[in-house]
Design a protein around this motif. Sequence first.
Motif, PDB file in Angstrom:
ATOM      1  N   TYR A  10      -6.951   9.473  20.323  1.00  0.00           N
ATOM      2  CA  TYR A  10      -5.492  10.458  19.893  1.00  0.00           C
ATOM      3  C   TYR A  10      -5.460  11.981  20.155  1.00  0.00           C
ATOM      4  O   TYR A  10      -6.793  12.563  20.412  1.00  0.00           O
ATOM      5  N   VAL A  11      -4.061  12.053  21.121  1.00  0.00           N
ATOM      6  CA  VAL A  11      -4.160  13.588  20.794  1.00  0.00           C
ATOM      7  C   VAL A  11      -2.990  13.538  19.853  1.00  0.00           C
ATOM      8  O   VAL A  11      -1.865  13.018  19.486  1.00  0.00           O
ATOM      9  N   SER A  12      -3.228  15.602  19.534  1.00  0.00           N
ATOM     10  CA  SER A  12      -2.446  15.525  18.337  1.00  0.00           C
ATOM     11  C   SER A  12      -1.713  16.791  18.697  1.00  0.00           C
ATOM     12  O   SER A  12      -3.343  17.782  18.437  1.00  0.00           O
ATOM     13  N   TYR A  13      -1.358  17.714  18.202  1.00  0.00           N
ATOM     14  CA  TYR A  13      -1.345  18.580  17.937  1.00  0.00           C
ATOM     15  C   TYR A  13      -1.587  19.109  16.302  1.00  0.00           C
ATOM     16  O   TYR A  13      -0.916  18.608  15.834  1.00  0.00           O
ATOM     17  N   CYS A  14      -2.184  20.085  16.364  1.00  0.00           N
ATOM     18  CA  CYS A  14      -3.055  20.346  15.105  1.00  0.00           C
ATOM     19  C   CYS A  14      -2.744  21.761  14.600  1.00  0.00           C
ATOM     20  O   CYS A  14      -3.418  22.136  15.316  1.00  0.00           O
ATOM     21  N   SER A  15      -2.591  21.953  12.956  1.00  0.00           N
ATOM     22  CA  SER A  15      -3.053  23.340  12.632  1.00  0.00           C
ATOM     23  C   SER A  15      -3.876  24.010  12.440  1.00  0.00           C
ATOM     24  O   SER A  15      -4.832  23.080  12.643  1.00  0.00           O
ATOM     25  N   THR A  16      -4.596  24.754  12.387  1.00  0.00           N
ATOM     26  CA  THR A  16      -6.128  25.000  11.606  1.00  0.00           C
ATOM     27  C   THR A  16      -6.491  24.198  10.394  1.00  0.00           C
ATOM     28  O   THR A  16      -8.157  23.880  10.312  1.00  0.00           O
ATOM     29  N   ASP A  17      -5.594  24.907   9.191  1.00  0.00           N
ATOM     30  CA  ASP A  17      -6.385  23.722   7.908  1.00  0.00           C
ATOM     31  C   ASP A  17      -5.517  22.217   8.183  1.00  0.00           C
ATOM     32  O   ASP A  17      -6.693  21.776   7.825  1.00  0.00           O
ATOM     33  N   ASN A  18      -5.240  21.848   8.915  1.00  0.00           N
ATOM     34  CA  ASN A  18      -5.382  20.277   9.383  1.00  0.00           C
ATOM     35  C   ASN A  18      -6.816  19.560   9.991  1.00  0.00           C
ATOM     36  O   ASN A  18      -7.404  18.754   9.786  1.00  0.00           O
ATOM     37  N   LEU A  19      -7.158  20.795  10.878  1.00  0.00           N
ATOM     38  CA  LEU A  19      -8.094  20.840  12.040  1.00  0.00           C
ATOM     39  C   LEU A  19      -8.967  21.000  10.789  1.00  0.00           C
ATOM     40  O   LEU A  19      -9.898  18.940  10.978  1.00  0.00           O
ATOM     41  N   GLN A  20      -9.221  21.481   9.648  1.00  0.00           N
ATOM     42  CA  GLN A  20     -10.420  21.367   8.512  1.00  0.00           C
ATOM     43  C   GLN A  20     -10.711  20.252   8.084  1.00  0.00           C
ATOM     44  O   GLN A  20     -11.104  19.433   7.670  1.00  0.00           O
ATOM     45  N   THR A  21      -9.366  19.677   7.729  1.00  0.00           N
ATOM     46  CA  THR A  21      -9.063  17.634   6.670  1.00  0.00           C
ATOM     47  C   THR A  21      -9.451  16.803   7.872  1.00  0.00           C
ATOM     48  O   THR A  21     -10.097  15.638   7.027  1.00  0.00           O
ATOM     49  N   LEU A  22      -9.066  16.997   9.092  1.00  0.00           N
ATOM     50  CA  LEU A  22      -9.274  16.622   9.738  1.00  0.00           C
ATOM     51  C   LEU A  22     -11.177  16.253  10.319  1.00  0.00           C
ATOM     52  O   LEU A  22     -11.861  15.084  10.000  1.00  0.00           O
ATOM     53  N   THR A  23     -11.826  17.004   9.862  1.00  0.00           N
ATOM     54  CA  THR A  23     -13.441  17.387  10.101  1.00  0.00           C
ATOM     55  C   THR A  23     -14.147  16.351   8.980  1.00  0.00           C
ATOM     56  O   THR A  23     -15.016  16.014   8.925  1.00  0.00           O
ATOM     57  N   HIS A  24     -12.803  16.140   7.556  1.00  0.00           N
ATOM     58  CA  HIS A  24     -13.872  15.551   6.816  1.00  0.00           C
ATOM     59  C   HIS A  24     -13.637  13.772   6.661  1.00  0.00           C
ATOM     60  O   HIS A  24     -14.135  13.129   6.105  1.00  0.00           O
ATOM     61  N   GLN A  25     -13.063  13.609   8.108  1.00  0.00           N
ATOM     62  CA  GLN A  25     -12.039  12.113   8.133  1.00  0.00           C
ATOM     63  C   GLN A  25     -13.502  11.290   7.910  1.00  0.00           C
ATOM     64  O   GLN A  25     -14.146  11.418   9.337  1.00  0.00           O
ATOM     65  N   HIS A  26     -14.036  10.382   7.677  1.00  0.00           N
ATOM     66  CA  HIS A  26     -15.299   9.409   8.436  1.00  0.00           C
ATOM     67  C   HIS A  26     -15.533   8.501   9.312  1.00  0.00           C
ATOM     68  O   HIS A  26     -16.749   8.239  10.152  1.00  0.00           O
ATOM     69  N   LYS A  27     -14.461   8.207   9.403  1.00  0.00           N
ATOM     70  CA  LYS A  27     -14.073   7.398  10.822  1.00  0.00           C
ATOM     71  C   LYS A  27     -14.037   8.665  12.054  1.00  0.00           C
ATOM     72  O   LYS A  27     -13.905   7.912  12.747  1.00  0.00           O
ATOM     73  N   LEU A  28     -13.336   9.760  12.078  1.00  0.00           N
ATOM     74  CA  LEU A  28     -13.511  10.491  13.038  1.00  0.00           C
ATOM     75  C   LEU A  28     -14.671  11.390  13.387  1.00  0.00           C
ATOM     76  O   LEU A  28     -15.411  11.149  12.733  1.00  0.00           O
ATOM     77  N   LEU A  29     -14.889  10.404  14.685  1.00  0.00           N
ATOM     78  CA  LEU A  29     -16.661  10.706  15.732  1.00  0.00           C
ATOM     79  C   LEU A  29     -16.341  12.070  15.880  1.00  0.00           C
ATOM     80  O   LEU A  29     -17.750  12.358  16.188  1.00  0.00           O
ATOM     81  N   GLY A  30     -15.984  12.889  16.070  1.00  0.00           N
ATOM     82  CA  GLY A  30     -15.649  14.168  16.626  1.00  0.00           C
ATOM     83  C   GLY A  30     -13.815  14.615  17.518  1.00  0.00           C
ATOM     84  O   GLY A  30     -13.381  13.471  17.529  1.00  0.00           O
ATOM     85  N   TYR A  31     -14.123  15.540  17.979  1.00  0.00           N
ATOM     86  CA  TYR A  31     -12.605  15.899  17.536  1.00  0.00           C
ATOM     87  C   TYR A  31     -12.589  17.383  19.192  1.00  0.00           C
ATOM     88  O   TYR A  31     -14.536  17.825  18.990  1.00  0.00           O
ATOM     89  N   SER A  32     -12.263  17.737  20.047  1.00  0.00           N
ATOM     90  CA  SER A  32     -11.956  18.723  20.976  1.00  0.00           C
ATOM     91  C   SER A  32     -10.859  19.877  21.022  1.00  0.00           C
ATOM     92  O   SER A  32      -9.918  18.337  21.043  1.00  0.00           O
ATOM     93  N   LEU A  33     -10.610  20.312  21.896  1.00  0.00           N
ATOM     94  CA  LEU A  33      -9.196  21.446  22.209  1.00  0.00           C
ATOM     95  C   LEU A  33      -9.274  20.224  23.838  1.00  0.00           C
ATOM     96  O   LEU A  33     -10.146  20.034  23.872  1.00  0.00           O
ATOM     97  N   LEU A  34      -7.891  20.039  23.917  1.00  0.00           N
ATOM     98  CA  LEU A  34      -7.331  18.868  24.565  1.00  0.00           C
ATOM     99  C   LEU A  34      -7.825  20.228  26.080  1.00  0.00           C
ATOM    100  O   LEU A  34      -6.351  20.926  26.061  1.00  0.00           O
ATOM    101  N   GLU A  35      -8.053  19.717  27.438  1.00  0.00           N
ATOM    102  CA  GLU A  35      -8.833  20.551  28.150  1.00  0.00           C
ATOM    103  C   GLU A  35      -7.938  19.827  29.654  1.00  0.00           C
ATOM    104  O   GLU A  35      -7.265  18.567  28.924  1.00  0.00           O
ATOM    105  N   ASP A  36      -7.126  20.583  30.788  1.00  0.00           N
ATOM    106  CA  ASP A  36      -6.389  19.763  31.484  1.00  0.00           C
ATOM    107  C   ASP A  36      -6.847  18.089  32.464  1.00  0.00           C
ATOM    108  O   ASP A  36      -6.667  17.687  32.675  1.00  0.00           O
TER     109      ASP A  36
END
Length: 296
Positions: A10-36
């Motif tokens: 999934y691709v999402s525009y996300c604030s820093t606070d929301n990004l911290q929230t995502l790190t606690h989601q157990h179904k999320l395997l990982g995330y990174s900034l979207l590069e070209d």
Amino acid sequence: DLHNVGQNAYVSYCSTDNLQTLTHQHKLLGYSLLEDTDKLGLQPPKHDTTTSKDVIFETSAYLDPEYLSNLINCRVSKVDSIDFNYQIPFRYVGSKCISDTTLETVASISEVLWIRAREQPTVMTTTAQWITQSNAQDLKPIWDLGVTGAGEVIALGDTGVDYSSCFFDDPQEGISFFPNTSNTHRKVVSYSQSDCECVENGASAEGLSAPFGDSTDQVNGHGTHAAGCISGIPLSVSVGDNYQGVGLAPASKLFIQDLEDLTLPTAVLRKVYPGHSLQSKYYKDALLVGAMIHSS
């Protein structure tokens, strides 16, 4: 907003606070900034110079196809220009011979989230028939026992159904619209528009009350697809003919609950919505026409 770009990504525009929230989601395997370069997907579409192929571009917002074409074509060579066809919201099909260099150029445009090759649609219902019955190729023991859905009415709440399709059409009888019903139509017992109050931003939209559906489905609509998978079968086809498009319960009939009205003025109002009263209205209507099975 999350944009599903396939392969459980999934691709999402996300604030820093929301990004911290995502790190606690157990179904999320990982995330990174979207590069070209990420926009070309895990398996970037490859193109030769002799064949015209379609590429799907997914964007972060609605863009006028002509604007998008100009935005891209001014950055690439004239020979490698792209024609665009607006497909569905935020998704565009680009045609012509497209080189890898052009794809990289398109990926550099901030509004473009994802680029992938356009897959050619194939009929998969034949495969689903034996997977759901035996998981052994072409073995359909449930159908062999005569269990094909005969005598069952299945309710479907979705975007509507193109009942003129050969998979549902009855040349001897038209469609009955709820609360009217038909016991003789070969496929559709009744077609209902969802009675609900349309709400936008928490407030009632005046003049946009029930019914909510529009008694049809869009081209390549999800509701027609779902109805076909459940019960679709052409009039000239028998269950034993091994016809590739036959639904999983081809002898069943359908109660269609149309939950989408494409004529409404905003995307919020056009969303698929069953109404507030699921128990007293939505499921009750299905029971009234004899549907003991519901797909939503």
